[in-house]
Design an enzyme around this catalytic site. Structure first.
Site, PDB file in Angstrom:
ATOM      1  N   TYR A 114       0.843  -1.203   0.000  1.00 56.62           N
ATOM      2  CA  TYR A 114       0.000   0.000   0.000  1.00 56.62           C
ATOM      3  C   TYR A 114       0.878   1.252   0.000  1.00 56.62           C
ATOM      4  O   TYR A 114       0.661   2.169  -0.794  1.00 56.62           O
ATOM      5  CB  TYR A 114      -0.906  -0.019   1.241  1.00 56.62           C
ATOM      6  CG  TYR A 114      -1.823   1.177   1.363  1.00 56.62           C
ATOM      7  CD1 TYR A 114      -2.995   1.258   0.629  1.00 56.62           C
ATOM      8  CD2 TYR A 114      -1.517   2.232   2.218  1.00 56.62           C
ATOM      9  CE1 TYR A 114      -3.840   2.348   0.744  1.00 56.62           C
ATOM     10  CE2 TYR A 114      -2.353   3.323   2.339  1.00 56.62           C
ATOM     11  CZ  TYR A 114      -3.526   3.381   1.597  1.00 56.62           C
ATOM     12  OH  TYR A 114      -4.359   4.476   1.712  1.00 56.62           O
TER      13      TYR A 114
ATOM     14  N   LYS B  57       1.191   4.162  -3.078  1.00 56.78           N
ATOM     15  CA  LYS B  57       0.856   5.589  -2.940  1.00 56.78           C
ATOM     16  C   LYS B  57       2.067   6.475  -3.233  1.00 56.78           C
ATOM     17  O   LYS B  57       1.921   7.591  -3.730  1.00 56.78           O
ATOM     18  CB  LYS B  57       0.302   5.863  -1.530  1.00 56.78           C
ATOM     19  CG  LYS B  57      -1.035   5.163  -1.250  1.00 56.78           C
ATOM     20  CD  LYS B  57      -2.138   5.567  -2.224  1.00 56.78           C
ATOM     21  CE  LYS B  57      -3.496   4.993  -1.830  1.00 56.78           C
ATOM     22  NZ  LYS B  57      -4.587   5.380  -2.750  1.00 56.78           N
TER      23      LYS B  57
HETATM   24  N1  NAP Z   1      -9.506   5.763   4.973  1.00 52.70           N
HETATM   25  C1  NAP Z   1      -8.299   6.254   5.125  1.00 52.70           C
HETATM   26  O1  NAP Z   1      -7.791   6.379   6.260  1.00 52.70           O
HETATM   27  C2  NAP Z   1      -7.516   6.735   3.943  1.00 52.70           C
HETATM   28  C3  NAP Z   1      -6.402   7.551   4.159  1.00 52.70           C
HETATM   29  C4  NAP Z   1      -5.663   7.973   3.076  1.00 52.70           C
HETATM   30  C5  NAP Z   1      -6.029   7.621   1.792  1.00 52.70           C
HETATM   31  N2  NAP Z   1      -7.114   6.818   1.598  1.00 52.70           N
HETATM   32  C6  NAP Z   1      -7.445   6.471   0.218  1.00 52.70           C
HETATM   33  O2  NAP Z   1      -8.774   6.835  -0.055  1.00 52.70           O
HETATM   34  C7  NAP Z   1      -9.256   6.048  -1.146  1.00 52.70           C
HETATM   35  C8  NAP Z   1     -10.643   5.552  -0.801  1.00 52.70           C
HETATM   36  O3  NAP Z   1     -10.555   4.683   0.322  1.00 52.70           O
HETATM   37  P1  NAP Z   1     -11.624   4.678   1.499  1.00 52.70           P
HETATM   38  O4  NAP Z   1     -10.893   4.941   2.748  1.00 52.70           O
HETATM   39  O5  NAP Z   1     -12.786   5.512   1.147  1.00 52.70           O
HETATM   40  O6  NAP Z   1     -11.983   3.111   1.525  1.00 52.70           O
HETATM   41  P2  NAP Z   1     -13.363   2.327   1.266  1.00 52.70           P
HETATM   42  O7  NAP Z   1     -14.419   2.871   2.139  1.00 52.70           O
HETATM   43  O8  NAP Z   1     -12.991   0.892   1.401  1.00 52.70           O
HETATM   44  O9  NAP Z   1     -13.700   2.663  -0.244  1.00 52.70           O
HETATM   45  C9  NAP Z   1     -12.921   2.137  -1.293  1.00 52.70           C
HETATM   46  C10 NAP Z   1     -13.656   2.359  -2.596  1.00 52.70           C
HETATM   47  O10 NAP Z   1     -12.831   1.879  -3.667  1.00 52.70           O
HETATM   48  C11 NAP Z   1     -13.624   1.018  -4.472  1.00 52.70           C
HETATM   49  N3  NAP Z   1     -12.793   0.008  -5.117  1.00 52.70           N
HETATM   50  C12 NAP Z   1     -11.821  -0.752  -4.581  1.00 52.70           C
HETATM   51  N4  NAP Z   1     -11.313  -1.576  -5.505  1.00 52.70           N
HETATM   52  C13 NAP Z   1     -12.001  -1.330  -6.657  1.00 52.70           C
HETATM   53  C14 NAP Z   1     -11.941  -1.868  -7.954  1.00 52.70           C
HETATM   54  N5  NAP Z   1     -11.074  -2.830  -8.286  1.00 52.70           N
HETATM   55  N6  NAP Z   1     -12.788  -1.377  -8.890  1.00 52.70           N
HETATM   56  C15 NAP Z   1     -13.673  -0.409  -8.577  1.00 52.70           C
HETATM   57  N7  NAP Z   1     -13.788   0.135  -7.361  1.00 52.70           N
HETATM   58  C16 NAP Z   1     -12.939  -0.322  -6.411  1.00 52.70           C
HETATM   59  C17 NAP Z   1     -14.629   0.380  -3.519  1.00 52.70           C
HETATM   60  O11 NAP Z   1     -15.724  -0.090  -4.281  1.00 52.70           O
HETATM   61  P3  NAP Z   1     -16.653  -1.332  -3.793  1.00 52.70           P
HETATM   62  O12 NAP Z   1     -16.797  -1.192  -2.291  1.00 52.70           O
HETATM   63  O13 NAP Z   1     -17.928  -1.076  -4.534  1.00 52.70           O
HETATM   64  O14 NAP Z   1     -15.944  -2.557  -4.186  1.00 52.70           O
HETATM   65  C18 NAP Z   1     -14.978   1.581  -2.646  1.00 52.70           C
HETATM   66  O15 NAP Z   1     -15.941   2.389  -3.288  1.00 52.70           O
HETATM   67  C19 NAP Z   1      -8.237   4.932  -1.356  1.00 52.70           C
HETATM   68  O16 NAP Z   1      -7.445   5.216  -2.481  1.00 52.70           O
HETATM   69  C20 NAP Z   1      -7.408   4.975  -0.085  1.00 52.70           C
HETATM   70  O17 NAP Z   1      -6.109   4.517  -0.276  1.00 52.70           O
HETATM   71  C21 NAP Z   1      -7.871   6.379   2.645  1.00 52.70           C
END
Ligand code: NAP
Length: 253
Positions: free
Chosen positions: A154, A158
């Site tokens: 991961y 990034k």
């Molecule tokens: N949460 C944190 O602390 C945090 C911090 C920094 C950065 N981020 C980044 O924020 C972004 C969103 O993450 P989140 O925290 O919102 O997590 P999340 O709630 O798990 O959401 C992830 C999203 O990505 C979609 N996804 C994953 N794999 C996919 C694929 N192969 N094709 C299409 N859609 C896909 C999922 O769709 P489905 O559920 O419909 O499969 C879901 O809508 C990520 O890039 C993550 O690295 C998160």
């Protein structure tokens, strides 16, 4: 800020930060193309967005790692709206472990989702973004620049995304297309649900993470959405090639 007549494509809009961004932008009158794999969740967010200003989003159920799906995502968006102004590459997954206890399967899943699919979608979107003088916002993470031991694949996905952001920003600057990233610290979403912890273990883990954050609070999805909206707007018309940290000070220690 107003996104009237702006077409914004958001991947990973069925959950977490992507859903928060879709809802935020729907209140600013954006025309949204929303992508996710879980159809019921995606439809629920699309309906929620529609209620803001009565503008119906296009919901595209697709897997961004599948090349044919990626082609379909861009085609359906442009066929439906006639153009594309903003691409938000947000879909992402986490995989746990380091060199001692990770696997090549984890590496492939994480890199394919967090980097390869972004590379591909960006390539496919570029001609349309050049036509619209549009922009890209990539959703990265503070893990890109802050070494840690728990999620090697991961972290490096990034780090690659941040450099991708800068290289593509340089390449597309003469075309009038801006490219930036937002790099959040911890936000409570579904991201950690797949890491193999029980609910109790996860709650403890989250409490630890938040307890170690200098401001003692998680970042909220709305805050990330607001930063994405700013970077996608004309207010940021000279900002390109930047990685914006939003982490309550987490990267300071
Ligand atoms: N949460 C944190 O602390 C945090 C911090 C920094 C950065 N981020 C980044 O924020 C972004 C969103 O993450 P989140 O925290 O919102 O997590 P999340 O709630 O798990 O959401 C992830 C999203 O990505 C979609 N996804 C994953 N794999 C996919 C694929 N192969 N094709 C299409 N859609 C896909 C999922 O769709 P489905 O559920 O419909 O499969 C879901 O809508 C990520 O890039 C993550 O690295 C998160």
């Amino acid at each position: 800020m107003d996104f009237n007549d702006k077409v914004i494509l958001i991947t990973g809009a069925s959950s977490g930060l992507g859903a928060a961004t879709a809802i935020y932008l729907s209140k600013l009158s954006a025309q949204l193309a929303l992508v996710g794999r879980k159809d019921p969740n995606l439809k629920r967010i699309a309906l929620y967005c529609e209620k803001s200003k009565g503008i119906k989003p296009l919901a595209i159920t697709a897997d961004v790692t599948e090349e044919l799906d990626a082609e379909r995502i861009i085609k359906e968006t442009v066929d439906h709206f006639g153009k594309l102004d903003v691409l938000v590459n947000n879909a992402g997954v986490i995989g746990m472990g380091g060199v001692k206890n990770s696997s090549m399967e984890t590496y492939d899943t994480v890199m394919n989702t967090n980097m390869r699919s972004v590379y591909h979608l960006t390539m496919l979107a570029t001609p349309h973004l050049i036509s619209s003088k549009g922009c890209i916002v990539n959703v990265s993470c503070i893990a890109s620049s802050k070494p840690s031991t728990m999620a090697l694949a991961y972290n490096i996905s990034k780090a690659a995304l941040d450099h991708f952001t800068k290289c593509v920003a340089l390449e597309l600057a003469p075309d009038g297309v801006r490219v930036n990233s937002v790099n959040p610290g911890f936000v409570k979403t579904n991201l950690l649900k797949g890491i193999g912890l029980t609910d109790d273990q996860l709650a403890l883990f989250v409490a630890n993470v938040v307890g170690n954050m200098p401001m003692k609070k998680a970042v909220e999805g709305d805050e990330v959405a607001a930063l994405i909206a700013f970077l996608a707007s004309d207010k940021a018309k000279s900002i390109t090639g930047s990685n914006y940290i939003l982490d309550g000070g987490s990267s300071l220690r």
